[in-house]
Scaffold this active site. Structure first.
Site, PDB file in Angstrom:
ATOM      1  CD  GLU A 250      -1.814   2.288   1.670  1.00 38.32           C
ATOM      2  OE1 GLU A 250      -1.500   3.198   0.848  1.00 38.32           O
ATOM      3  OE2 GLU A 250      -1.877   2.468   2.886  1.00 38.32           O
ATOM      4  CB  CYS A 284      -1.620   6.972   1.776  1.00 37.88           C
ATOM      5  SG  CYS A 284      -2.878   5.942   2.565  1.00 37.88           S
TER       6      CYS A 284
END
Length: 476
Positions: A250, A284
């Site tokens: 990720e 993010c």
């Protein structure tokens, strides 16, 4: 106020500190002062963690689904009960406002609760065959997992890294960030207090490259799970390839937000302006590139600036603070450099663009507009309190900009045209898309990206299945 706790490694259920280990100071980002001393794992510590992970996997893979579910449910309950204390610890070592820290802790509990239910939903299947023969697909835990978690969400990231593996029947060695160790330790302690066998989950700290190389070199580790930058993700993926270890990555993003002329502009502003500065932009999936259709550009930009100027910035422990400091000294340095570069390339600095105060790592919420494509901030994730607002002629040009970068984690779009909404969900290249909404994560939905934003998923059913391997069984 909760005292900042003593810090330790957690190996085989034993709290390890001192004994000649190297140490690292943990700093309060609101003041820059040291609040704790963190012991770093020795090679011998890492070997002990690996041995425990091997033993833990052998036992935990055989544990009944009800047992796994009970541990995860119990840990979630403890997280809820301890949310106030954990939130204070998190704010002191990470900086985010106390309300955000408490909300994150509750979300971590919700995630463990969902994973508890998934323990009983790991289904195989039986295929049709002639009488006397049988063919089955079974799913089994992949094995011990080495997980690496960043500092921006020190409870959620740990819940993700350990919850899926525990539900699947894996053991896990987790290396949280050395900058937010106490939040991670408190989260894992909830699992141990809920009855998780101590061999199933180990917590280690150390020099990141040294720890990752040591763990990944061991044949005990079967999978790597990493959340962090694309550059580090590529490095770890290359290391994993040497032993063909499975990976979940990720990685970074640079979230486009498409604002169309037919959108509810006020609602979009009320949702996205605060969202862009949540956790000081250190998210993010943060909305960073606002791609605004020409007819509504001025209204959107002016309304965005007005809302940003009203944000209260300060120590996250103080009442009413909406944005705290950046989490470390690297953050303001990077944002200062990227904002300066953008202005040098012709961008307009609408608000912010400077550090705040003379202590800690505060940087003012910043808005840039009319930023040219060759500015660094248009091509690299800022990961800080900066929003970019640019004007575009129409949908084709807006989609081209949304998909221009090699990143594809989260994307957002605002339009009241249902036909356009469907078109956007098909054509935007991202692992997660929100239409007329500011959130892209939910405990029952997969979390992950495409292109340079990584592969594999956490959360949802997919977060458990990412820790499983399929086995085909044929009986004749």
């Amino acid at each position: 106020m909760t005292d900042y706790p003593s810090l330790h490694l957690l190996i085989g259920g034993e709290k390890l500190a001192g004994a000649g280990r190297n140490t690292q100071d943990v700093l309060n980002p609101a003041t820059g002062e040291a609040i704790g001393t963190l012991p770093l794992a020795t090679p011998a510590d890492l070997d002990t963690a690996l041995d425990n992970a091997a033993m833990g996997f052998a036992a935990w893979r055989a544990a009944a689904p009800e047992k796994r579910a009970s541990v995860l449910t119990g840990a979630a309950q403890l997280l809820r009960e301890r949310a106030g204390t954990i939130a204070e610890i998190m704010t002191r070592e990470q900086g985010k406002p106390l309300a955000e820290a408490k909300g994150e802790t509750i979300y971590g509990a919700m995630l463990l609760e969902f994973y508890a239910g998934e323990c009983k939903r790991i289904y195989g299947r039986t295929m049709p065959r002639p009488a006397g023969k049988r063919a089955e697909v079974r799913y089994e835990p992949v094995g011990p997992i080495a997980a690496f978690a960043p500092w921006n969400f020190p409870v959620i990231n740990i819940a993700r890294k350990v919850g899926g593996p525990i539900a699947a029947g894996c053991s896990v060695i987790v290396k949280p960030s050395e900058e937010t160790p106490a939040s991670a330790l408190a989260t894992v302690q909830c699992l141990l207090d809920a009855g998780l066998p101590p061999e199933v989950c180990q917590v280690v700290f150390g020099v990141p490259d040294e720890v990752s190389r040591h763990l990944m070199a061991s044949p005990i580790i079967r999978k790597i799970s990493f959340t962090g930058s694309t550059a580090v993700g590529k490095h770890l993926a290359a290391l994993a390839a040497e032993d063909l270890k499975r990976t979940t990555m990720e990685l970074g993003g640079h979230g486009p937000v498409l604002i169309f002329g037919d959108a509810d502009i006020d609602r979009a502003l009320d949702t996205m302006a605060p969202n862009a500065f949540r956790n000081a932009g250190q998210v993010c999936v943060s909305p960073t590139r606002f791609i605004v259709e020409e007819p509504v550009f001025d209204k959107f930009r002016d309304g965005f600036i007005e809302r940003v100027k009203a944000l209260k910035v300060g120590n996250g422990l103080e009442d009413g603070v909406q944005m705290g400091p950046m989490a470390n000294s690297r953050g303001p340095d990077q944002i200062e450099r990227m904002v300066s570069d953008a202005v040098e390339h012709g961008a307009h600095l609408d608000t912010g663009g400077e550090r705040i105060g003379n202590q800690g790592y505060f940087y003012a919420p910043t808005v840039l507009s009319q930023v040219p494509d060759n500015a660094e901030i248009m091509n690299e994730e800022p990961f800080g309190p900066v929003a970019i607002i640019n004007r575009y002629a129409g949908e084709e040009e807006m989609l081209a900009e949304a998909n221009r970068l090699p990143y594809g984690l989260a994307a957002y779009a605002w339009s009241n045209d249902p036909v356009r909404q469907e078109r956007l969900t098909q054509q935007i290249e991202a692992g997660m898309i929100a239409i007329n909404a500011g959130g892209v994560s939910a405990v029952d939905m997969p979390f992950g990206g495409v292109k340079w934003s990584g592969h594999g998923h956490e959360d949802g059913h997919e977060g458990v299945m990412a820790c499983m391997v399929a086995k085909s069984v044929h009986v004749g």
